[in-house]
Design a protein around this motif. Sequence first.
Motif, PDB file in Angstrom:
ATOM      1  N   LEU A   1       0.723  -0.860  -0.306  1.00  0.00           N
ATOM      2  CA  LEU A   1      -0.028   0.115  -0.279  1.00  0.00           C
ATOM      3  C   LEU A   1       0.762   1.318   0.015  1.00  0.00           C
ATOM      4  N   ILE A   2       1.766   0.970   0.733  1.00  0.00           N
ATOM      5  CA  ILE A   2       2.991   2.508   0.884  1.00  0.00           C
ATOM      6  C   ILE A   2       3.607   3.033  -0.915  1.00  0.00           C
ATOM      7  N   ILE A   3       3.555   1.105  -0.734  1.00  0.00           N
ATOM      8  CA  ILE A   3       4.309   1.244  -1.820  1.00  0.00           C
ATOM      9  C   ILE A   3       4.030   1.838  -2.853  1.00  0.00           C
ATOM     10  N   TRP A   4       2.957   0.967  -3.316  1.00  0.00           N
ATOM     11  CA  TRP A   4       2.480   1.941  -5.111  1.00  0.00           C
ATOM     12  C   TRP A   4       1.561   2.229  -4.904  1.00  0.00           C
ATOM     13  N   LEU A   5       1.002   2.226  -4.079  1.00  0.00           N
ATOM     14  CA  LEU A   5      -0.125   3.328  -3.872  1.00  0.00           C
ATOM     15  C   LEU A   5       0.089   5.147  -3.698  1.00  0.00           C
TER      16      LEU A   5
ATOM     17  N   PHE B   1      -4.146  -0.233  -9.464  1.00  0.00           N
ATOM     18  CA  PHE B   1      -3.848  -0.676  -8.778  1.00  0.00           C
ATOM     19  C   PHE B   1      -3.533  -0.298  -6.673  1.00  0.00           C
ATOM     20  N   GLY B   2      -5.210  -0.819  -6.648  1.00  0.00           N
ATOM     21  CA  GLY B   2      -5.943  -0.960  -5.558  1.00  0.00           C
ATOM     22  C   GLY B   2      -6.459  -3.038  -5.159  1.00  0.00           C
ATOM     23  N   SER B   3      -6.592  -2.256  -6.707  1.00  0.00           N
ATOM     24  CA  SER B   3      -6.731  -3.838  -7.072  1.00  0.00           C
ATOM     25  C   SER B   3      -5.674  -4.932  -6.053  1.00  0.00           C
ATOM     26  N   ILE B   4      -5.055  -4.775  -5.736  1.00  0.00           N
ATOM     27  CA  ILE B   4      -3.275  -5.630  -5.295  1.00  0.00           C
ATOM     28  C   ILE B   4      -4.535  -5.425  -3.286  1.00  0.00           C
TER      29      ILE B   4
ATOM     30  N   SER C   1      -1.555 -19.337  -6.255  1.00  0.00           N
ATOM     31  CA  SER C   1      -0.987 -19.042  -5.057  1.00  0.00           C
ATOM     32  C   SER C   1      -0.926 -17.245  -4.999  1.00  0.00           C
ATOM     33  N   ILE C   2      -0.325 -16.642  -3.893  1.00  0.00           N
ATOM     34  CA  ILE C   2      -0.111 -15.414  -3.433  1.00  0.00           C
ATOM     35  C   ILE C   2       0.049 -14.813  -4.254  1.00  0.00           C
ATOM     36  N   LYS C   3       1.607 -15.427  -5.068  1.00  0.00           N
ATOM     37  CA  LYS C   3       2.170 -14.612  -5.473  1.00  0.00           C
ATOM     38  C   LYS C   3       2.059 -14.587  -6.579  1.00  0.00           C
ATOM     39  N   ALA C   4       1.316 -15.379  -7.215  1.00  0.00           N
ATOM     40  CA  ALA C   4       0.843 -15.740  -9.216  1.00  0.00           C
ATOM     41  C   ALA C   4      -0.552 -15.180  -8.982  1.00  0.00           C
ATOM     42  N   LYS C   5      -1.319 -14.683  -7.626  1.00  0.00           N
ATOM     43  CA  LYS C   5      -2.771 -14.100  -7.913  1.00  0.00           C
ATOM     44  C   LYS C   5      -2.039 -12.603  -8.197  1.00  0.00           C
ATOM     45  N   THR C   6      -0.783 -12.466  -7.513  1.00  0.00           N
ATOM     46  CA  THR C   6      -0.387 -10.700  -7.679  1.00  0.00           C
ATOM     47  C   THR C   6       0.798 -10.500  -8.351  1.00  0.00           C
ATOM     48  N   ALA C   7       1.056 -11.149  -9.001  1.00  0.00           N
ATOM     49  CA  ALA C   7       1.595 -10.762 -10.152  1.00  0.00           C
ATOM     50  C   ALA C   7       0.817 -10.868 -11.752  1.00  0.00           C
ATOM     51  N   ILE C   8      -0.576 -12.110 -11.512  1.00  0.00           N
ATOM     52  CA  ILE C   8      -1.720 -11.554 -12.313  1.00  0.00           C
ATOM     53  C   ILE C   8      -2.586  -9.967 -12.435  1.00  0.00           C
ATOM     54  N   LEU C   9      -2.275  -9.870 -11.311  1.00  0.00           N
ATOM     55  CA  LEU C   9      -2.832  -7.825 -11.213  1.00  0.00           C
ATOM     56  C   LEU C   9      -3.015  -7.458 -11.670  1.00  0.00           C
ATOM     57  N   MET C  10      -0.825  -7.331 -11.438  1.00  0.00           N
ATOM     58  CA  MET C  10      -0.027  -6.313 -11.515  1.00  0.00           C
ATOM     59  C   MET C  10       0.325  -6.497 -13.306  1.00  0.00           C
ATOM     60  N   SER C  11      -0.004  -7.446 -14.089  1.00  0.00           N
ATOM     61  CA  SER C  11      -0.053  -7.429 -15.130  1.00  0.00           C
ATOM     62  C   SER C  11      -0.884  -7.075 -15.875  1.00  0.00           C
ATOM     63  N   VAL C  12      -2.145  -7.542 -15.256  1.00  0.00           N
ATOM     64  CA  VAL C  12      -3.041  -7.230 -16.194  1.00  0.00           C
ATOM     65  C   VAL C  12      -3.482  -5.647 -15.752  1.00  0.00           C
ATOM     66  N   SER C  13      -3.345  -4.818 -14.607  1.00  0.00           N
ATOM     67  CA  SER C  13      -3.635  -3.476 -14.294  1.00  0.00           C
ATOM     68  C   SER C  13      -1.887  -2.740 -15.223  1.00  0.00           C
TER      69      SER C  13
END
Length: 377
Positions: free
Chosen positions: A19-23, A189-192, A285-297
Amino acid sequence: MFLHIFKYELKNGLRTKDLIIWLILFPILLGTCFKIAFGSIYEKTEKFRSIPVAVVDDGDNAAFRQVIESIERADEPFLKATFTYKEKAEKMLDDGDVEGIIFTADKLSLTVKEKGIKETMLKSFVEQYTVREKIVMDAINTAPEKAQEVIASLTSDTASSCKEIPLTQGNPDPYVQYFYNLIAMVAMFGSITGMHITIQNQADLSPLGARNNCSPAPKSISIAACLAGSYIMQTVCMINCVTFLAFVLKVDFGDRLWLVYPSAILGGILGVSFGFFVGSIARVSIKAKTAILMSVSMALCFCSGLMVGNMKAVIAGKIPWFNNINPAAVISDCFYCLNIYEDYDRFISKLITMAVTSAAFIVLGFVVSRRKKYASI
């Protein structure tokens, strides 16, 4: 129970490094880079400025000098004249200090170095002055008693036919769209944040999720409280982003800044809802979900014009329907409509699209999340 979960969701959000870094930090850094890169391009290259011109008044043409002085007294003068001698005027033209040289001796004439819009405007000005000067001189020679009336008529005609009509009351700078897309990026990025809601409510993704599924609190109440907390945190991030751009970087959002804030907040809610929905349906997994959301966003932001300014126009020419379903494009279009158009029809249409899409993501996320059962935890 709702308020208890809501309180701890807020505390958990404040401790989340993503939250602090990306948003918060990343938008400030990227916005500063955008301001350095694009902040003065429009002012220097596209915004109209007074045309510098050298005037060689060998014939002591007092009438022409009065006309030039009258033009220069305007708030945004068409010409910025420098009265000088021929040799210096030619040197100024060669050095690029002026766009042309006007000679007043005998017959008004213009000398330019190259062809362009400004040179064409100077040529038109000289031709119009020559025609009007001839009309006045003919009136003086043939009917002196009507000369003043002719001069007044020409002056009135010029004043009524030359009016500045702005295309928009907002900021016409085309590079401001990068800042629109920056806000859209923060919203996406709020999707994270939305994804973390599913992580802490799914027993197979985290120990916290396992504990929450064992608690007596209904799953719907837990998810609703987490969503409310995430929306509050995302709202703070969106307000921080808009405030930094508008008051620190001095980005001109037009004269409706008070509407930019609720638009950005609704965009942030859309981003969180999108992450909640995607996190609910992806069985990875959590890492895979994070990667998917960041890539899609980032892909959606790219299609909206975050990296290439005219990408949205290119997509509109190939697959126009995509811009209407791309959340990042809808969010940035909302700011564009608010700035450019005087009416609110298009702006309200974008707000409705964001609200309906957010509601759809929330409902689908609830449906998918509540259907997940576990044989043992």
